[in-house]
Motif scaffolding. Structure first.
Motif, PDB file in Angstrom:
ATOM      1  N   LEU A 643       0.834  -1.204   0.000  1.00 50.96           N
ATOM      2  CA  LEU A 643       0.000   0.000   0.000  1.00 50.96           C
ATOM      3  C   LEU A 643       0.865   1.249   0.000  1.00 50.96           C
ATOM      4  O   LEU A 643       1.977   1.271   0.554  1.00 50.96           O
ATOM      5  CB  LEU A 643      -0.911   0.016   1.224  1.00 50.96           C
ATOM      6  N   SER A 644       0.305   2.289  -0.607  1.00 53.16           N
ATOM      7  CA  SER A 644       0.984   3.583  -0.549  1.00 53.16           C
ATOM      8  C   SER A 644       0.836   4.162   0.854  1.00 53.16           C
ATOM      9  O   SER A 644       0.055   3.683   1.676  1.00 53.16           O
ATOM     10  CB  SER A 644       0.393   4.530  -1.589  1.00 53.16           C
ATOM     11  N   SER A 645       1.583   5.210   1.104  1.00 51.02           N
ATOM     12  CA  SER A 645       1.533   5.820   2.435  1.00 51.02           C
ATOM     13  C   SER A 645       0.142   6.377   2.737  1.00 51.02           C
ATOM     14  O   SER A 645      -0.359   6.245   3.864  1.00 51.02           O
ATOM     15  CB  SER A 645       2.590   6.914   2.537  1.00 51.02           C
ATOM     16  N   GLU A 646      -0.506   6.991   1.733  1.00 55.63           N
ATOM     17  CA  GLU A 646      -1.841   7.534   1.963  1.00 55.63           C
ATOM     18  C   GLU A 646      -2.855   6.419   2.192  1.00 55.63           C
ATOM     19  O   GLU A 646      -3.710   6.503   3.090  1.00 55.63           O
ATOM     20  CB  GLU A 646      -2.251   8.392   0.775  1.00 55.63           C
ATOM     21  N   ALA A 647      -2.786   5.349   1.376  1.00 58.69           N
ATOM     22  CA  ALA A 647      -3.716   4.231   1.554  1.00 58.69           C
ATOM     23  C   ALA A 647      -3.480   3.535   2.882  1.00 58.69           C
ATOM     24  O   ALA A 647      -4.429   3.105   3.552  1.00 58.69           O
ATOM     25  CB  ALA A 647      -3.565   3.236   0.399  1.00 58.69           C
ATOM     26  N   ARG A 648      -2.196   3.425   3.276  1.00 58.69           N
ATOM     27  CA  ARG A 648      -1.900   2.802   4.572  1.00 58.69           C
ATOM     28  C   ARG A 648      -2.444   3.662   5.708  1.00 58.69           C
ATOM     29  O   ARG A 648      -2.992   3.134   6.694  1.00 58.69           O
ATOM     30  CB  ARG A 648      -0.397   2.603   4.713  1.00 58.69           C
ATOM     31  N   ALA A 649      -2.342   4.989   5.599  1.00 56.92           N
ATOM     32  CA  ALA A 649      -2.884   5.858   6.648  1.00 56.92           C
ATOM     33  C   ALA A 649      -4.400   5.732   6.730  1.00 56.92           C
ATOM     34  O   ALA A 649      -4.989   5.695   7.822  1.00 56.92           O
ATOM     35  CB  ALA A 649      -2.473   7.311   6.380  1.00 56.92           C
ATOM     36  N   THR A 650      -5.049   5.640   5.557  1.00 52.01           N
ATOM     37  CA  THR A 650      -6.514   5.465   5.545  1.00 52.01           C
ATOM     38  C   THR A 650      -6.912   4.139   6.166  1.00 52.01           C
ATOM     39  O   THR A 650      -7.878   4.046   6.936  1.00 52.01           O
ATOM     40  CB  THR A 650      -7.032   5.548   4.099  1.00 52.01           C
ATOM     41  N   PHE A 651      -6.152   3.092   5.860  1.00 55.37           N
ATOM     42  CA  PHE A 651      -6.440   1.775   6.415  1.00 55.37           C
ATOM     43  C   PHE A 651      -6.291   1.785   7.937  1.00 55.37           C
ATOM     44  O   PHE A 651      -7.146   1.255   8.664  1.00 55.37           O
ATOM     45  CB  PHE A 651      -5.513   0.741   5.779  1.00 55.37           C
TER      46      PHE A 651
END
Length: 847
Positions: A643-651
Motif C-alpha cells: 500500500l501507498s503511504s496515503e492508503a496505509r494511513a486510511t487503512f
C-alpha cells in the motif's frame, strides 16, 4: 277420554284437552277458540277410529250361531271402551323461535306451561338428546302438575347455543330446529318446535393492504379504512397488533374497538407516525367476538428525516490583534436529502425565539402535542397559534388594566397563581354537573404486570386521553430544573451588562449543569445549525423530587383539560416523588384529592418468575438495538506492505475507528448489563412492596373491595348468563386481575369491568372515503438557556456559487428563504440570494 272423569259441562270437557301454554297469558277469547279447535280435532280423530272399527266389523262374515242382534250388541259394547290415540297424534304444536343467534353465544327464553285438564300430568325431557342439539331445559321434568279446577303453572328456562363443530369441520350455520316432544302422562303429547338462525358474526375490511408511502419523522399521516358488518347480527370487533411487533408503536387505529349493527358500515382512522428513518411493515388483526377467524390488513410505510451536514465540525481562526483586521473562515451547509429544509441559528434568529415563546405559552396543547398542517420550509408560523397569541396578549393587557384600577383583587391573585403554576394561561373551571359525565379509570399494579400497556389500550377503547403519572412527574421536575437554569442565565446576563465580571459569570454558567445549547427544537420540523457554532453542551443537572403541591397542580390541569374523563396510569417503580415505602399511598392521596373516589380502579398482579422473564426480554431487546460495530476487512502482510503511504494511513485510520467503536460498544453493553441488574433488583423490591400494600391501597380507593376477588384473565361470563340481580359489574369499583398471562385475554377481561365505551363510530352511508391527511406533530418546547456567540464573531452569508460550480458547492447555503419566515427582517433573505456582497442572515432555505 283417557281415563279421567267426565266434566259436567261440554266447555269444561273441551278445556281438559289443553295441557300447554306459552310465556304470556292469552285473552279468554283466544283460549276458547284454541280449545274448541283442539276439541274438534280430537272428535275428528275419534270419528275416524270408529269408522275404521265399523269397517272391520262389517268385513267379517257373520257366525253361523250368531244373529244380527248379537253382533250389534257386541259393537255397542266395544265402542264404550277408551280408544288409544294413534302413534302420530299430537295434541298441540307450539313454536319457540330464538331468532338470530350468534354462534358461540347462548340465548334464553322462558316458557310457562299450565295444565288445563282435569287430571294431574307428568312429563320428562331427554337431556342427552337436547344437549346434542345445543338445547338445555331447566327443570327437565314435571311430576303431577295439578289441573282444573285449580290449574297450576310451571316455568321452564330453555337456552339454546349452537353446538361446537368437530375438529376440522366448519361450524353449523343457518336455520337449526328441533322438535321438543313432551309426553304427557296421561294424555297425548305436546310438540314444541325450537328453532334458531345461527349466524357467525363477521367484519369485512375494504382493503387487504394500505400503503402510506414516505412520511417525515415528526409527522402523522392518517388513512381512512371502511369496515362493514355483512351479517344479520351485531358484530363486536377489536383491532390489535402483535405484542412483539417492533413496528406496532408507529401505527394506531381510532377507534380500536366497537360494535357494528347488521349491514352497517363505519370508518376507522389508521395513523402512521414514523419514529425513525426506515421502512415499516405490520399486520393489523381485526377480531370479531364469537368468530374464531380474524380479518387482517397489511400496513406499509416509510419514514424519512431531514438532515443537515456541515462541511466541517469546527472552525479554527487565526489569532487577531484587538482592533485589527478581521479574519474569515468559510464553511458550507449541505442538505443531503431529497427534500428542502429550513435552517436557522438558534442564538441569533429572532423569529425562532418568538415562535418558541408562542409555543411555550400557548394553551392549545392537549395531551402534550398539537397536530397541525405541515409547515413547509420558508412558511410563517401557523395562523392558529398566531391568532391565539394575539388574543392572549389582548386578555393580558385587559387584566393588567383591571388590576391597575383595582377592580377585582381576588380574581387577579387567582390569575397570577395559575400563570405561575402552569405558564400557559388560565385554568378552565369544570362546569357544575360535569362530574356526572366524567369517566376516570385508574390502573396500577406490580412492576412489569402489563398495566401500563393496558392503559393505552383502555384509552383507545373508551376514547379517553391517557395520562402517565411517571411522565407527569418527570415533566414537572424538568420544568423546575429548566426554570432554575433560565433564572440563572437571566441573572448572568444582567450581571454582564453591569461590568466586566459578567464574562466570568457567563463562563461559569456555561460549565454549570443544566445550561443547554439549543439545536433547533422549537416544536416544529425546522433544522437548527446547532452545536458546531456554540460551546459544547454540558451535562444536564440532576432532577429534584417533585412535591405533592406541584403534582396536584399538574393533575388539576389535566382534569380541567379533559372534562369527559381520562385514563390514569401509576408508575411501575418509584418515580421522583415520595418515599420508597409510601410513594404509592402518597400518590393515590393526590389522585383521590383531585379526581374524587368514584373511579374505575384496575390493578394487575404478576408472578415473580413471569416478571423476571419479561425483564429479561426487555433487556435482550435493548441489547439487540445496539448492534456490534462491523469489523473492516484485514489485509495480508504482503498487500499491506504494497500500500501507498496515503492508503496505509486510511487503512490504519479505519482500523482505529473500529477499535474505538468496539470499545464504546463493549462499554455500553456493560452499562446495560449493570442497569438490567439494578432494574431487576428494584422490580423485585417493588413486587414485594406491592403484595404487602395491595389490600390497603385498593381498600382506600374502594371500601367494598374484597382481597379474594381477583379475576383471572380468562374469566368470561357470557352476557346472557349474567345474574340480573347481581351488582353491576361495570360500576366504579376496584377490580384485581392476574397479569401473568396473555395481553389480549387480560384486556378482554378488563373491558368487562369498565364503563361502556362511548366512542361513536363514524357511520359511512356512502362509498365516498376522505383522502389521506398529513399532520405535523408540534410539542411544547422547554425553557432554554442557550450559550450566546462570543463577542466579536459575526455570521455572514456568501453569495451563491455560479451555476457551473462544483457539485458540492451547489449544496451550500445560499438559497435564502428568510423572506418567507415569520419574524425575519423583510427582504433579508431575498437580498441575500442575489447580492454580490456577503449579507448578515440567520435563516436559510436549502433545496
Amino acid at each position: 277420554p283417557h281415563g279421567g272423569s267426565a266434566p259436567p259441562r261440554s266447555r269444561a270437557s273441551a278445556k281438559s284437552t289443553r295441557s300447554a301454554r306459552s310465556i304470556c297469558e292469552k285473552p279468554k277469547e283466544v283460549l276458547e277458540v284454541e280449545t274448541e279447535a283442539e276439541r274438534l280435532q280430537l272428535l275428528a280423530v275419534a270419528a275416524k277410529q270408529l269408522a275404521e272399527l265399523q269397517a272391520q266389523r262389517e268385513s267379517r262374515p257373520p257366525s253361523a250361531a250368531g244373529s244380527l242382534e248379537r253382533q250389534q250388541t257386541r259393537l255397542r259394547t266395544a265402542s264404550l271402551h277408551p280408544l288409544p290415540p294413534p302413534a302420530d297424534f299430537i295434541l298441540g304444536s307450539y313454536v319457540l323461535d330464538f331468532g338470530n343467534v350468534t354462534f358461540g353465544k347462548s340465548s334464553r327464553r322462558t316458557v310457562r306451561i299450565r295444565n288445563m285438564g282435569w287430571s294431574p300430568v307428568s312429563f320428562e325431557a331427554d337431556k342427552k338428546v337436547l344437549a346434542a342439539v345445543g338445547i338445555k331445559m331447566e327443570p327437565d321434568k314435571v311430576v303431577k302438575l295439578p289441573g282444573l279446577p285449580s290449574a297450576e303453572t310451571t316455568d321452564f328456562l330453555i337456552s339454546f347455543q349452537a353446538p361446537s363443530a368437530k375438529k376440522g369441520e366448519p361450524p353449523r350455520l343457518g336455520l337449526l330446529q328441533h322438535d321438543l316432544k313432551l309426553d304427557l302422562k296421561p294424555g297425548p303429547p305436546v310438540l314444541l318446535l325450537v328453532r334458531a338462525n345461527v349466524v357467525l358474526p363477521e367484519v369485512s375490511l375494504a382493503h387487504e393492504s394500505l400503503e402510506w408511502g414516505e412520511v417525515q419523522v415528526g409527522h402523522a399521516k392518517t388513512i381512512t379504512l371502511v369496515v362493514e358488518n355483512p351479517t344479520a347480527v351485531a358484530a363486536e370487533w377489536r383491532a390489535s397488533f402483535a405484542d412483539q411487533a417492533k413496528d406496532a408503536l408507529a401505527f394506531s387505529c381510532a377507534p380500536a374497538s366497537g360494535t357494528l349493527a347488521p349491514k352497517e358500515r363505519a370508518r376507522l382512522q389508521l395513523t402512521f407516525t414514523p419514529l425513525q428513518e426506515r421502512t415499516y411493515a405490520l399486520k393489523m388483526l381485526v377480531k370479531t367476538t364469537g368468530n374464531p377467524k380474524s380479518s387482517a390488513i397489511a400496513l406499509h410505510g416509510a419514514g424519512y428525516e431531514k438532515r443537515l451536514e456541515l462541511s466541517t465540525g469546527a472552525l479554527s481562526l487565526s489569532p487577531v490583534l484587538p482592533h485589527g483586521d478581521a479574519v474569515e473562515e468559510a464553511f458550507s451547509l449541505i442538505n443531503p436529502t431529497d427534500h428542502p429544509i429550513e435552517v436557522y441559528v438558534t442564538q441569533l434568529d429572532r423569529a425562532h425565539l418568538e415562535e418558541e415563546a408562542m409555543l411555550r405559552e400557548t394553551s392549545l396543547f392537549e395531551g402534550g402535542a398539537l397536530r397541525l398542517p405541515p409547515r413547509e420550509p420558508g412558511e410563517p408560523i401557523w395562523q392558529e397559534l398566531l391568532e391565539e397569541h394575539r388574543t392572549r396578549l389582548a386578555q393580558q393587557r385587559a387584566e393588567e388594566a383591571a388590576t391597575a384600577e383595582g377592580e377585582d383583587d381576588e380574581n387577579d391573585a387567582q390569575s397570577a397563581k395559575s400563570e405561575a403554576d402552569e405558564g400557559v394561561g388560565e385554568v378552565t373551571e369544570v362546569a357544575e354537573g360535569a362530574e356526572e359525565l366524567r369517566r376516570c379509570v385508574l390502573l396500577l399494579g406490580a412492576p412489569l404486570s402489563g398495566f401500563t400497556s393496558q392503559a393505552k389500550m383502555v384509552g383507545e377503547s373508551l376514547g379517553l386521553p391517557v395520562v402517565d403519572l411517571e411522565h407527569l412527574v418527570r415533566e414537572a421536575a424538568e420544568r423546575a430544573r429548566d426554570a432554575a437554569a433560565a433564572a440563572a442565565s437571566a441573572a448572568a446576563a444582567a450581571a454582564a451588562e453591569e461590568g466586566g465580571e459578567g464574562e466570568e459569570e457567563a463562563d461559569r454558567l456555561e460549565a454549570e449543569p443544566g445550561v443547554e445549547a439549543s439545536a433547533g427544537d422549537a416544536g416544529s420540523s425546522k433544522e437548527g445549525l446547532g452545536a458546531p457554532l456554540a460551546e459544547a453542551e454540558a451535562p444536564a443537572a440532576p432532577l429534584e423530587p417533585v412535591d405533592e403541591e406541584a403534582l396536584t397542580a399538574l393533575l388539576e390541569k389535566e382534569r380541567s383539560s379533559h372534562p369527559s374523563g381520562l385514563v390514569l396510569a401509576l408508575p411501575e417503580m418509584q418515580p421522583l416523588f415520595g418515599e420508597p415505602d409510601t410513594w404509592r399511598k402518597e400518590m393515590l392521596g393526590v389522585v383521590t384529592a383531585v379526581l374524587g373516589t368514584g373511579l374505575w380502579v384496575i390493578s394487575t398482579d404478576v408472578e415473580a418468575g413471569v416478571m423476571e422473564q419479561r425483564a429479561e426480554q426487555q433487556h435482550q431487546l435493548r441489547l439487540a438495538a445496539d448492534a456490534k460495530p462491523e469489523e473492516p476487512d484485514d489485509l495480508p502482510e504482503p498487500e499491506y506492505e504494497a500500500l501507498s503511504s496515503e492508503a496505509r494511513a486510511t487503512f490504519e485510520e479505519c482500523r482505529a475507528r473500529y477499535r474505538q467503536g468496539l470499545r464504546a460498544w463493549q462499554s455500553r453493553r456493560q452499562m446495560l448489563e449493570e442497569e438490567h441488574g439494578r432494574r431487576l433488583q428494584q422490580a423485585q423490591a417493588e413486587l414485594e412492596a406491592w403484595e404487602a400494600q395491595k389490600a390497603e391501597l385498593l381498600g382506600s380507593l374502594d371500601p367494598s373491595y374484597d382481597a379474594a376477588s381477583q379475576q383471572p384473565a380468562d374469566a368470561a361470563t357470557p352476557e346472557s348468563e349474567a345474574d340480573p340481580e347481581a351488582a353491576d359489574p361495570r360500576a366504579p369499583r376496584a377490580n384485581s386481575f392476574d397479569g401473568s398471562g396473555d395481553t389480549g385475554a387480560l384486556f378482554e377481561a378488563i373491558c368487562k369491568a369498565l364503563p361502556q365505551a362511548r366512542v361513536e363510530l363514524e357511520v359511512d352511508p356512502s362509498d365516498d372515503v376522505p383522502p389521506p391527511t398529513t399532520r405535523e406533530i408540534v410539542r411544547r418546547p422547554r425553557p432554554r438557556a442557550t450559550a450566546p456567540l462570543a463577542p466579536g464573531f459575526e455570521l455572514l452569508t456568501l453569495p451563491r456559487p455560479p451555476a457551473d460550480g462544483d457539485a458540492a458547492d451547489g449544496g451550500e447555503a445560499g438559497d435564502a428563504g428568510g423572506d418567507g419566515s415569520a419574524g425575519v427582517d423583510d427582504g433579508a433573505g431575498a437580498e441575500g440570494a442575489e447580492a454580490e456582497e456577503p449579507t448578515v442572515q440567520t435563516r436559510w432555505v436549502i433545496p
